[in-house]
Motif scaffolding. Sequence first.
Motif, PDB file in Angstrom:
ATOM      1  N   CYS A 129      -5.434   9.897  -3.754  1.00  0.00           N
ATOM      2  CA  CYS A 129      -6.383  10.878  -4.292  1.00  0.00           C
ATOM      3  C   CYS A 129      -7.204  10.247  -5.419  1.00  0.00           C
ATOM      4  O   CYS A 129      -6.643   9.782  -6.413  1.00  0.00           O
ATOM      5  N   PRO A 130      -8.542  10.212  -5.304  1.00  0.00           N
ATOM      6  CA  PRO A 130      -9.370   9.588  -6.346  1.00  0.00           C
ATOM      7  C   PRO A 130      -9.258  10.286  -7.700  1.00  0.00           C
ATOM      8  O   PRO A 130      -9.326   9.634  -8.742  1.00  0.00           O
ATOM      9  N   TYR A 131      -9.091  11.597  -7.695  1.00  0.00           N
ATOM     10  CA  TYR A 131      -8.945  12.320  -8.962  1.00  0.00           C
ATOM     11  C   TYR A 131      -7.590  12.017  -9.608  1.00  0.00           C
ATOM     12  O   TYR A 131      -7.478  11.949 -10.833  1.00  0.00           O
ATOM     13  N   ILE A 185       2.158   9.312   2.604  1.00  0.00           N
ATOM     14  CA  ILE A 185       3.611   9.477   2.493  1.00  0.00           C
ATOM     15  C   ILE A 185       4.315   8.124   2.576  1.00  0.00           C
ATOM     16  O   ILE A 185       5.380   7.934   1.973  1.00  0.00           O
ATOM     17  N   THR A 186       3.727   7.160   3.296  1.00  0.00           N
ATOM     18  CA  THR A 186       4.339   5.832   3.370  1.00  0.00           C
ATOM     19  C   THR A 186       4.319   5.146   2.002  1.00  0.00           C
ATOM     20  O   THR A 186       5.268   4.430   1.636  1.00  0.00           O
ATOM     21  N   LYS A 187       3.252   5.356   1.234  1.00  0.00           N
ATOM     22  CA  LYS A 187       3.179   4.802  -0.110  1.00  0.00           C
ATOM     23  C   LYS A 187       4.185   5.490  -1.032  1.00  0.00           C
ATOM     24  O   LYS A 187       4.807   4.848  -1.891  1.00  0.00           O
ATOM     25  N   VAL A 188       4.340   6.793  -0.834  1.00  0.00           N
ATOM     26  CA  VAL A 188       5.323   7.542  -1.623  1.00  0.00           C
ATOM     27  C   VAL A 188       6.727   7.014  -1.347  1.00  0.00           C
ATOM     28  O   VAL A 188       7.517   6.782  -2.281  1.00  0.00           O
ATOM     29  N   GLU A 189       7.039   6.814  -0.086  1.00  0.00           N
ATOM     30  CA  GLU A 189       8.368   6.287   0.280  1.00  0.00           C
ATOM     31  C   GLU A 189       8.583   4.899  -0.305  1.00  0.00           C
ATOM     32  O   GLU A 189       9.686   4.570  -0.759  1.00  0.00           O
ATOM     33  N   ALA A 215       5.773  -0.234  -8.828  1.00  0.00           N
ATOM     34  CA  ALA A 215       5.313   0.183  -7.502  1.00  0.00           C
ATOM     35  C   ALA A 215       4.305   1.322  -7.621  1.00  0.00           C
ATOM     36  O   ALA A 215       3.284   1.355  -6.911  1.00  0.00           O
ATOM     37  N   TYR A 216       4.583   2.237  -8.524  1.00  0.00           N
ATOM     38  CA  TYR A 216       3.659   3.348  -8.781  1.00  0.00           C
ATOM     39  C   TYR A 216       2.316   2.820  -9.261  1.00  0.00           C
ATOM     40  O   TYR A 216       1.257   3.233  -8.757  1.00  0.00           O
ATOM     41  N   ASP A 217       2.342   1.896 -10.204  1.00  0.00           N
ATOM     42  CA  ASP A 217       1.098   1.310 -10.710  1.00  0.00           C
ATOM     43  C   ASP A 217       0.276   0.686  -9.579  1.00  0.00           C
ATOM     44  O   ASP A 217      -0.935   0.919  -9.472  1.00  0.00           O
ATOM     45  N   LEU A 225      -3.407   1.948  -8.175  1.00  0.00           N
ATOM     46  CA  LEU A 225      -4.534   1.024  -8.314  1.00  0.00           C
ATOM     47  C   LEU A 225      -5.166   0.685  -6.967  1.00  0.00           C
ATOM     48  O   LEU A 225      -6.101  -0.112  -6.894  1.00  0.00           O
ATOM     49  N   GLY A 226      -4.631   1.285  -5.899  1.00  0.00           N
ATOM     50  CA  GLY A 226      -5.215   1.096  -4.578  1.00  0.00           C
ATOM     51  C   GLY A 226      -4.769  -0.144  -3.848  1.00  0.00           C
ATOM     52  O   GLY A 226      -5.374  -0.534  -2.841  1.00  0.00           O
TER      53      GLY A 226
END
Length: 218
Positions: free
Chosen positions: A109-111, A140-144, A155-157, A161-162
Motif C-alpha cells: 500500500c503506497p499510503y 500475503i506472501t510478503k506478510v508471511e 524484513a518489515y523494513d 521499502l518495496g
Amino acid sequence: MTAVSFAASDVSKAEASLRSSFPQVKFDKVLPTEIPGLYEVDSGTNIFYYNPDKEIVIIGEMVGKDLKSKTAERRGALAANVVKDLPLDKAVKIGDGKKVVVEFTDPDCPYCRKAYEYFTKRTDVTQYVFFAPLAHPQAITKVEYILGAKNKGAAYDSMMLGQPIPATAPAPSDADKALAQEHMALAKKVGIQGTPTFYINGQQVVGADTAKFDELLK
C-alpha cells in the motif's frame, strides 16, 4: 424521577423494542443520540440507528455541518476499545519508545509506505504492527515472509521499502501462514476497512495523516 432516570428508562424501552421488532439482530448496546427518538445501536465495531416509534432501523452515516461523519468517529472509538485487548505479542514490534502506536498495514500500500517513512524518523515510538493486505491480497506472501523472518524488523523494513522477497528466503511454515491469517482475522474483528489504520492514545487515525500523528504524539 430525574432527567438521567428518564433517559435510562427511554433507552431500556428502545432496547426492548429493538429486540422485539428485530429479534434476529444481534447488538451490544443501545445509546441515545442528539436527535430525540433516534438511538445508536452498537454491534461489535459496527453502528446503526433505531427509531422505536416507527420500528425502523437506519443504516448509514450521520454527518455534522462540518461534513465529518459522526458515525465514523464513533466506530473509531469502538475499534480503539477493542484494540486494548489485541495480542500484541503476535504483532511485529518496531522501536522501543515510550509512545505506543498500534498499526494495521499492507506492504504493497503506497499510503502505508508513506506512513512508514514518517515513523522511521521518530525515536520516541514503539509500533505494534499487524498486517491486513485488504486491497493487495497478493501481499500475503510478503506478510508471511516478515512473520517468519528471524529479524522481523529488518524484513518489515525491506518489504515496506518495496524490495522483493530474497530468493534465499525459506518457504513460509504452516505456523507463519496461520499467523498471517490471524492478523487478517484480528483486522476484521477490529473493523478495519482500509490501510493504514492506526490507534494512538485511544484514537483511530485512518490513512497517512502525518499532521494527526504529530498532534497525538506530541
